[in-house]
Enzyme design. Structure first.
Site, PDB file in Angstrom:
ATOM      1  N   PHE A   1      -2.898  16.020   3.979  1.00  0.00           N
ATOM      2  CA  PHE A   1      -3.158  15.359   2.702  1.00  0.00           C
ATOM      3  C   PHE A   1      -1.864  15.311   1.909  1.00  0.00           C
ATOM      4  CE2 PHE A   1      -4.616  14.646  -1.581  1.00  0.00           C
ATOM      5  CZ  PHE A   1      -5.545  13.638  -1.369  1.00  0.00           C
TER       6      PHE A   1
ATOM      7  N   ASP B   1      -4.562   4.800   5.965  1.00  0.00           N
ATOM      8  CA  ASP B   1      -5.167   5.960   6.610  1.00  0.00           C
ATOM      9  C   ASP B   1      -6.275   5.447   7.533  1.00  0.00           C
ATOM     10  OD1 ASP B   1      -6.040   8.527   7.202  1.00  0.00           O
ATOM     11  OD2 ASP B   1      -6.429   9.097   5.143  1.00  0.00           O
TER      12      ASP B   1
ATOM     13  N   ARG C   1       1.293  12.328  -8.875  1.00  0.00           N
ATOM     14  CA  ARG C   1       1.883  10.998  -8.666  1.00  0.00           C
ATOM     15  C   ARG C   1       3.363  10.957  -9.030  1.00  0.00           C
ATOM     16  NH1 ARG C   1      -2.165   7.245  -7.691  1.00  0.00           N
ATOM     17  NH2 ARG C   1      -4.157   7.616  -8.720  1.00  0.00           N
TER      18      ARG C   1
ATOM     19  N   GLU D   1       0.839  -1.205   0.000  1.00  0.00           N
ATOM     20  CA  GLU D   1       0.000   0.000   0.000  1.00  0.00           C
ATOM     21  C   GLU D   1       0.868   1.246   0.000  1.00  0.00           C
ATOM     22  OE1 GLU D   1      -2.824   1.186  -0.377  1.00  0.00           O
ATOM     23  OE2 GLU D   1      -4.415   0.032   0.545  1.00  0.00           O
ATOM     24  N   ASP D   2       0.357   2.305  -0.604  1.00  0.00           N
ATOM     25  CA  ASP D   2       1.053   3.583  -0.541  1.00  0.00           C
ATOM     26  C   ASP D   2       0.856   4.220   0.830  1.00  0.00           C
ATOM     27  OD1 ASP D   2      -1.666   4.044  -0.988  1.00  0.00           O
ATOM     28  OD2 ASP D   2      -1.362   5.522  -2.567  1.00  0.00           O
TER      29      ASP D   2
END
Length: 172
Positions: free
Chosen positions: A149, A100, A162, A96-97
């Site tokens: 964010f 959260d 990205r 996963e990046d």
């Protein structure tokens, strides 16, 4: 107008990936390992991580979304691209990046277990623990990060940013 504030440099990211890959290589030295990339955000991270892992791995890709074009999770995950690898009997490491709320990750873990994975663990570039809405186990985390964010190194806002080499806080 948006402002980008660097949180992690590309050097910080590379160093942490090398360290985590060494631990993963040790932990799975006798395993049948498959890395499953949560698209789209984790594709850069998985490419770098896979090159640093010293044991044989198979690669799979799964598209799951809960954000759409928003900066807030909808809380409902949907498959946007089905898994292209048979994980039956394999040790699966979800790549996963960012973790959260944990809602998307919980969905992915259940999905992989339903596909017959022998074990399912998680490796994330960024662990944002303070926003957890679901109790999910992160087994390998490169960085624990605070509120904000984030974009860059695969993470996006409405499909932008990205390509940035580091991780940045996006201030709107």
């Amino acid at each position: 107008m948006s402002e980008l504030i660097e949180v992690l440099s590309k050097e910080d990211i590379a160093r942490s990936i090398t360290e985590v890959a060494e631990v993963i290589s040790h932990d799975y030295r006798d395993g049948n390992l498959a890395l499953v990339c949560a698209l789209k955000g984790a594709f850069i991270f998985m490419a770098d991580l896979a090159r640093e892992i010293s044991v044989p791995v198979q690669l799979g890709f799964l598209g799951v979304s809960s954000y759409g074009k928003s900066s807030e999770s909808s809380g409902k995950a949907t498959v946007t691209k089905d898994l292209d690898l048979d994980v039956t009997g394999m040790d699966v490491l979800v790549v996963e990046d960012i973790v959260d709320t944990g809602l998307t990750l919980g969905f992915i873990m259940d999905y992989l277990k339903s596909r017959g994975a022998r074990s399912v663990k998680v490796c994330t570039l960024l662990d944002k623990k303070e926003r957890r809405a679901m109790d999910v186990q992160v087994d390998y985390a490169c960085h624990v990060i605070p509120e904000g964010f984030l974009v860059g190194y695969g993470l996006d806002y409405a499909e932008n940013y990205r390509n940035l080499p580091g991780i940045y806080h996006l201030k709107m």
